[in-house]
Design an enzyme around this catalytic site. Structure first.
Site, PDB file in Angstrom:
ATOM      1  N   ASP A   1       0.902  -1.009   0.123  1.00 17.60           N
ATOM      2  CA  ASP A   1      -0.010   0.034   0.102  1.00 17.60           C
ATOM      3  C   ASP A   1       0.864   1.294   0.001  1.00 17.60           C
ATOM      4  O   ASP A   1       2.080   1.131   0.566  1.00 17.60           O
ATOM      5  CB  ASP A   1      -0.920   0.018   1.147  1.00 17.60           C
ATOM      6  CG  ASP A   1      -2.122   0.785   0.988  1.00 17.60           C
ATOM      7  OD1 ASP A   1      -3.164   0.389   0.840  1.00 17.60           O
ATOM      8  OD2 ASP A   1      -2.037   1.976   0.626  1.00 17.60           O
TER       9      ASP A   1
ATOM     10  N   LYS B   1      -0.707   2.979   6.930  1.00 16.54           N
ATOM     11  CA  LYS B   1      -1.313   1.607   7.164  1.00 16.54           C
ATOM     12  C   LYS B   1      -0.588   0.440   6.937  1.00 16.54           C
ATOM     13  O   LYS B   1      -0.629  -0.298   7.780  1.00 16.54           O
ATOM     14  CB  LYS B   1      -2.287   1.556   5.633  1.00 16.54           C
ATOM     15  CG  LYS B   1      -3.661   1.459   5.798  1.00 16.54           C
ATOM     16  CD  LYS B   1      -4.115   1.208   4.495  1.00 16.54           C
ATOM     17  CE  LYS B   1      -5.808   1.940   4.927  1.00 16.54           C
ATOM     18  NZ  LYS B   1      -6.710   1.629   3.583  1.00 16.54           N
TER      19      LYS B   1
ATOM     20  N   THR C   1     -12.686  -2.502  -9.576  1.00 17.43           N
ATOM     21  CA  THR C   1     -13.746  -2.400 -10.546  1.00 17.43           C
ATOM     22  C   THR C   1     -13.436  -1.463 -11.203  1.00 17.43           C
ATOM     23  O   THR C   1     -13.400  -0.247 -11.038  1.00 17.43           O
ATOM     24  CB  THR C   1     -15.025  -2.148  -9.545  1.00 17.43           C
ATOM     25  OG1 THR C   1     -15.277  -3.137  -8.603  1.00 17.43           O
ATOM     26  CG2 THR C   1     -16.341  -1.997 -10.685  1.00 17.43           C
TER      27      THR C   1
ATOM     28  N   ASN D   1     -23.488  -5.245  -9.795  1.00 17.26           N
ATOM     29  CA  ASN D   1     -24.056  -4.236  -8.957  1.00 17.26           C
ATOM     30  C   ASN D   1     -25.122  -3.570  -9.588  1.00 17.26           C
ATOM     31  O   ASN D   1     -26.120  -2.952  -8.581  1.00 17.26           O
ATOM     32  CB  ASN D   1     -22.667  -3.322  -8.552  1.00 17.26           C
ATOM     33  CG  ASN D   1     -21.744  -3.861  -7.530  1.00 17.26           C
ATOM     34  OD1 ASN D   1     -22.161  -5.004  -6.960  1.00 17.26           O
ATOM     35  ND2 ASN D   1     -20.826  -3.364  -7.326  1.00 17.26           N
TER      36      ASN D   1
ATOM     37  N   PHE E   1     -32.173  -8.925  -1.167  1.00 21.28           N
ATOM     38  CA  PHE E   1     -31.978  -7.665  -1.615  1.00 21.28           C
ATOM     39  C   PHE E   1     -33.334  -7.152  -1.987  1.00 21.28           C
ATOM     40  O   PHE E   1     -33.569  -6.724  -3.029  1.00 21.28           O
ATOM     41  CB  PHE E   1     -31.091  -7.653  -2.960  1.00 21.28           C
ATOM     42  CG  PHE E   1     -29.769  -7.018  -2.455  1.00 21.28           C
ATOM     43  CD1 PHE E   1     -28.840  -8.048  -1.979  1.00 21.28           C
ATOM     44  CD2 PHE E   1     -29.013  -6.079  -2.884  1.00 21.28           C
ATOM     45  CE1 PHE E   1     -27.606  -7.873  -1.598  1.00 21.28           C
ATOM     46  CE2 PHE E   1     -27.812  -5.903  -2.344  1.00 21.28           C
ATOM     47  CZ  PHE E   1     -26.991  -6.638  -1.851  1.00 21.28           C
ATOM     48  N   LEU E   2     -34.345  -7.497  -1.160  1.00 23.05           N
ATOM     49  CA  LEU E   2     -35.679  -7.113  -1.537  1.00 23.05           C
ATOM     50  C   LEU E   2     -36.244  -6.332  -0.321  1.00 23.05           C
ATOM     51  O   LEU E   2     -37.280  -6.555  -0.022  1.00 23.05           O
ATOM     52  CB  LEU E   2     -36.402  -8.336  -1.731  1.00 23.05           C
ATOM     53  CG  LEU E   2     -37.734  -8.236  -2.652  1.00 23.05           C
ATOM     54  CD1 LEU E   2     -37.113  -7.529  -3.920  1.00 23.05           C
ATOM     55  CD2 LEU E   2     -38.195  -9.514  -3.106  1.00 23.05           C
TER      56      LEU E   2
ATOM     57  N   ALA F   1     -37.155  -3.242   1.891  1.00 27.59           N
ATOM     58  CA  ALA F   1     -37.431  -1.847   1.529  1.00 27.59           C
ATOM     59  C   ALA F   1     -36.694  -0.962   2.914  1.00 27.59           C
ATOM     60  O   ALA F   1     -36.688  -1.437   3.587  1.00 27.59           O
ATOM     61  CB  ALA F   1     -39.162  -1.448   1.443  1.00 27.59           C
TER      62      ALA F   1
ATOM     63  N   CYS G   1     -19.667   1.079  -3.389  1.00 25.33           N
ATOM     64  CA  CYS G   1     -19.862   0.384  -4.945  1.00 25.33           C
ATOM     65  C   CYS G   1     -20.976   0.842  -5.683  1.00 25.33           C
ATOM     66  O   CYS G   1     -20.735   1.091  -6.779  1.00 25.33           O
ATOM     67  CB  CYS G   1     -19.967  -0.994  -4.581  1.00 25.33           C
ATOM     68  SG  CYS G   1     -17.873  -1.577  -4.078  1.00 25.33           S
TER      69      CYS G   1
ATOM     70  N   LYS H   1     -24.155  -0.047   6.236  1.00 27.52           N
ATOM     71  CA  LYS H   1     -24.795  -1.269   6.624  1.00 27.52           C
ATOM     72  C   LYS H   1     -24.295  -2.017   7.823  1.00 27.52           C
ATOM     73  O   LYS H   1     -23.194  -1.698   8.092  1.00 27.52           O
ATOM     74  CB  LYS H   1     -24.811  -2.412   5.335  1.00 27.52           C
ATOM     75  CG  LYS H   1     -23.371  -2.958   4.776  1.00 27.52           C
ATOM     76  CD  LYS H   1     -23.705  -3.930   4.047  1.00 27.52           C
ATOM     77  CE  LYS H   1     -22.428  -4.706   3.543  1.00 27.52           C
ATOM     78  NZ  LYS H   1     -22.492  -5.684   2.777  1.00 27.52           N
TER      79      LYS H   1
HETATM   80  N1  NAD Z   1     -15.351  -2.412  -0.966  1.00 32.07           N
HETATM   81  C1  NAD Z   1     -16.134  -3.489  -1.443  1.00 32.07           C
HETATM   82  O1  NAD Z   1     -17.178  -3.728  -0.851  1.00 32.07           O
HETATM   83  C2  NAD Z   1     -15.627  -3.793  -2.644  1.00 32.07           C
HETATM   84  C3  NAD Z   1     -16.428  -4.852  -3.179  1.00 32.07           C
HETATM   85  C4  NAD Z   1     -16.011  -5.441  -4.659  1.00 32.07           C
HETATM   86  C5  NAD Z   1     -15.115  -4.598  -5.378  1.00 32.07           C
HETATM   87  N2  NAD Z   1     -14.825  -3.425  -4.754  1.00 32.07           N
HETATM   88  C6  NAD Z   1     -13.756  -2.822  -5.758  1.00 32.07           C
HETATM   89  O2  NAD Z   1     -12.472  -3.069  -5.313  1.00 32.07           O
HETATM   90  C7  NAD Z   1     -11.547  -1.924  -5.476  1.00 32.07           C
HETATM   91  C8  NAD Z   1     -10.859  -1.558  -4.129  1.00 32.07           C
HETATM   92  O3  NAD Z   1     -11.863  -1.104  -3.082  1.00 32.07           O
HETATM   93  P1  NAD Z   1     -11.580  -1.029  -1.580  1.00 32.07           P
HETATM   94  O4  NAD Z   1     -13.046  -0.684  -1.043  1.00 32.07           O
HETATM   95  O5  NAD Z   1     -11.011  -1.968  -1.105  1.00 32.07           O
HETATM   96  O6  NAD Z   1     -10.907   0.337  -1.664  1.00 32.07           O
HETATM   97  P2  NAD Z   1     -10.162   1.144  -0.299  1.00 32.07           P
HETATM   98  O7  NAD Z   1     -10.227   2.302  -0.765  1.00 32.07           O
HETATM   99  O8  NAD Z   1     -10.677   0.516   0.982  1.00 32.07           O
HETATM  100  O9  NAD Z   1      -8.533   0.583  -0.502  1.00 32.07           O
HETATM  101  C9  NAD Z   1      -7.972   0.923  -1.549  1.00 32.07           C
HETATM  102  C10 NAD Z   1      -6.247   0.896  -0.989  1.00 32.07           C
HETATM  103  O10 NAD Z   1      -5.328   1.243  -2.193  1.00 32.07           O
HETATM  104  C11 NAD Z   1      -4.321   1.936  -1.597  1.00 32.07           C
HETATM  105  N3  NAD Z   1      -3.737   2.792  -2.763  1.00 32.07           N
HETATM  106  C12 NAD Z   1      -4.211   3.827  -3.598  1.00 32.07           C
HETATM  107  N4  NAD Z   1      -3.217   4.054  -4.649  1.00 32.07           N
HETATM  108  C13 NAD Z   1      -2.412   3.366  -4.353  1.00 32.07           C
HETATM  109  C14 NAD Z   1      -1.269   3.014  -4.964  1.00 32.07           C
HETATM  110  N5  NAD Z   1      -0.769   4.014  -5.949  1.00 32.07           N
HETATM  111  N6  NAD Z   1      -0.374   2.021  -4.537  1.00 32.07           N
HETATM  112  C15 NAD Z   1      -0.644   1.333  -3.528  1.00 32.07           C
HETATM  113  N7  NAD Z   1      -1.766   1.125  -2.932  1.00 32.07           N
HETATM  114  C16 NAD Z   1      -2.672   2.254  -3.337  1.00 32.07           C
HETATM  115  C17 NAD Z   1      -4.972   2.881  -0.695  1.00 32.07           C
HETATM  116  O11 NAD Z   1      -4.234   3.591   0.315  1.00 32.07           O
HETATM  117  C18 NAD Z   1      -6.195   2.105   0.045  1.00 32.07           C
HETATM  118  O12 NAD Z   1      -5.513   1.340   0.973  1.00 32.07           O
HETATM  119  C19 NAD Z   1     -12.401  -0.657  -5.870  1.00 32.07           C
HETATM  120  O13 NAD Z   1     -12.196  -0.635  -7.379  1.00 32.07           O
HETATM  121  C20 NAD Z   1     -13.709  -1.165  -5.574  1.00 32.07           C
HETATM  122  O14 NAD Z   1     -14.857  -0.659  -6.512  1.00 32.07           O
HETATM  123  C21 NAD Z   1     -14.706  -3.006  -3.580  1.00 32.07           C
END
Ligand code: NAD
Length: 470
Positions: free
Chosen positions: A30, A35, A123, A247, A288-289, A291, A299, A359
């Site tokens: 990261d 972190k 994503t 989604n 997912f139903l 209300a 997301c 949630k």
């Molecule tokens: N959170 C969910 O429930 C969920 C579910 C499915 C898919 N996603 C997708 O997964 C992806 C990540 O989501 P998330 O919720 O884990 O995001 P997040 O924001 O919790 O985590 C992202 C991490 O990436 C790090 N980061 C940013 N730039 C960086 C870099 N250049 N080098 C290294 N680390 C870097 C950030 O410091 C952070 O810790 C997104 O595209 C999201 O849409 C999320």
């Protein structure tokens, strides 16, 4: 296998920890040094049930290490996951700057002697697989020293075999049950142009696909009769579209039942009964139903908006998705309208928000309805109190300007309130002694934004109960 996971957020940290638990050697990267320091010190930056315990096991096995040095993680990895954030921009397009930086960085760190798979788990818009491949290639080119007089770039002597393959492996985990969703998924989706990438990832995921690992009892037990996991192998664009379509469908399903709930209120039907009645139809299903005051989280809005942005690029108008967003916006406003109906004047009134997280079982506040509702109430001159079992600290950190009084528990929250609003359906809220809550309040209004309570029991406890669509 030797795996590098870039991004230690909700997705990257859970993925890395689970892969390490399964026996892979994982380096989690990261760019946020705080972190990494926290993780190296044995901490856990997010609240996710079971994650601390599984992290401890993986650390003990010695199969998980953390670093902010991308090159260090990439050096020996056979598989590199990109799991960084792709937050929404005002235009609806996701911000891909983190993906871009990581893809270039991976390219610059690749040792050309070995083939590896670079996997998009973030994503990302359709076509991003090709874009990431281009960026990695540019990253490689940036490190090539061209001898004087030999031209510029890596393609001087014809295109060499590239040392990487790109794949898409969209993530479907849900915050709050992320570990179980990773270890016992409904399916794994792999998209790639080259079958070698699929082969390597199939090997990586073999313990999950075949369910050959020992379940981490006490953390995430294997569901009863859980068998082999379906594997969907497809092309890059289809894999990327599967994530957005999933989604968008889920968000639409909730907006649909919310639309029905508004009609239920008009005609005197109960949406909880209606959802039960239609959910038993196998074609519809009951999940997912529910209300309520609408969906939130990092997301749904982001992915629906991104799909709409992609559609605009192709001159296509997504009528259904526009409505999905519109219904959800209106649903948040419903809480304010119901409060106005019950209290008439909001100025000078005290409103307690039961729940802040978008949630239950998470401390995630991204696009949480609670924050919008609190801001709207404060703007209208009300005083706002809030209680959440885990998300209060995150709320204080993220929204220091939000003039909310944080309570110690549900009854403390109720103290002096004219109305209490159920914003998050935390299971423990169901155990609240409603009579005690009512007695602590100054008024008697309970706006049940998640239809958590039985209207009759709430009324018996002395509440003026207002649910959603009931
Ligand atoms: N959170 C969910 O429930 C969920 C579910 C499915 C898919 N996603 C997708 O997964 C992806 C990540 O989501 P998330 O919720 O884990 O995001 P997040 O924001 O919790 O985590 C992202 C991490 O990436 C790090 N980061 C940013 N730039 C960086 C870099 N250049 N080098 C290294 N680390 C870097 C950030 O410091 C952070 O810790 C997104 O595209 C999201 O849409 C999320």
């Amino acid at each position: 296998m030797d795996v590098c996971v870039v991004g230690t957020g909700y997705v990257g940290l859970v993925t890395g920890t689970c892969l390490a638990y399964l026996g892979h050697a994982v380096t989690a990267i990261d760019s946020d040094q705080r972190k990494i320091d926290l993780l190296n010190a044995g901490g856990c930056p997010i609240f996710e049930p079971g994650l601390r315990e599984l992290l401890a096991r993986a650390r003990k096995q010695g199969s998980l290490r953390f670093s902010s040095d991308l090159a260090r993680g990439v050096a020996s990895a056979e598989v590199v996951f990109i799991a960084v954030g792709t937050p929404p921009q005002p235009s609806g397009d996701p911000d891909l700057s983190a993906v871009e930086a990581v893809a270039r960085g991976i390219g610059a760190a690749l040792d050309p002697g070995r083939l590896r798979v670079i996997v998009n788990k973030s994503t990302v818009p359709i076509g991003s697989g090709n874009w990431v491949a281009m960026l990695v290639e540019e990253g490689i080119a940036s490190t090539v020293v061209v001898p004087a007089g030999k031209g510029s770039g890596v393609l001087v002597e014809g295109p060499p075999e590239l040392p990487f393959l790109v794949a898409s492996n969209p993530e479907f985990l849900r915050e709050g049950s992320a570990i179980a969703d990773t270890l016992y998924p409904d399916r794994i989706v792999l998209g790639a142009q080259d079958s070698r990438a699929i082969g390597i990832l199939r090997q990586l995921y073999a313990p999950i696909l075949e369910q050959t690992f020992r379940a981490p009892e006490g953390v995430a037990s294997r569901p009863e009769a859980f068998g082999a996991v379906p594997l969907v192998t497809t092309d890059l664009a289809s894999a990327e579209m599967i994530k957005y379509a999933a989604n968008a469908f889920l968000a639409t399903k909730i907006s649909f039942i919310n639309e029905v709930s508004n009609l239920c209120e008009k005609v005197g039907a109960d949406v909880v009964e209606v959802a039960r009645g239609i959910g038993l139809d196998g074609r519809i299903g009951h999940r997912f139903l529910d209300a309520g005051l609408g969906w939130g989280g990092s997301c749904f809005r982001k992915d629906v908006s991104a799909l709409m942005a992609i559609s605009r690029e192709y001159g296509y108008q997504t009528r259904l998705l526009n409505a999905t967003l519109e219904v959800n916006e209106a649903q948040r406003q419903t809480v304010i309208t119901k409060l106005q109906e019950a209290l008439k004047i909001l100025k000078g009134k005290v409103v307690g928000l039961l729940g802040l997280a978008f949630k239950p079982n998470t401390d995630d506040l991204r696009d949480a309805p609670s924050v919008d509702i609190a801001r709207a109430l404060l703007k209208m001159g009300a005083r706002v109190k809030a209680f959440d079992p885990v998300a209060m600290k995150v709320c204080q950190d993220l929204h220091p300007d939000l003039d909310v009084h944080y309570a110690e528990d549900g009854v403390d929250l109720a103290w002096g309130c004219d109305a209490v609003v159920v914003v998050t359906e935390w299971p423990e809220f169901r155990q609240l002694d409603l009579e005690m809550v009512r007695k602590a309040m100054r008024g008697d209004v309970l706006i049940d934004g998640r239809n958590l309570f039985e209207p009759e029991s709430a009324r018996q406890a002395g509440f003026h109960y207002v649910g959603i669509g009931r």
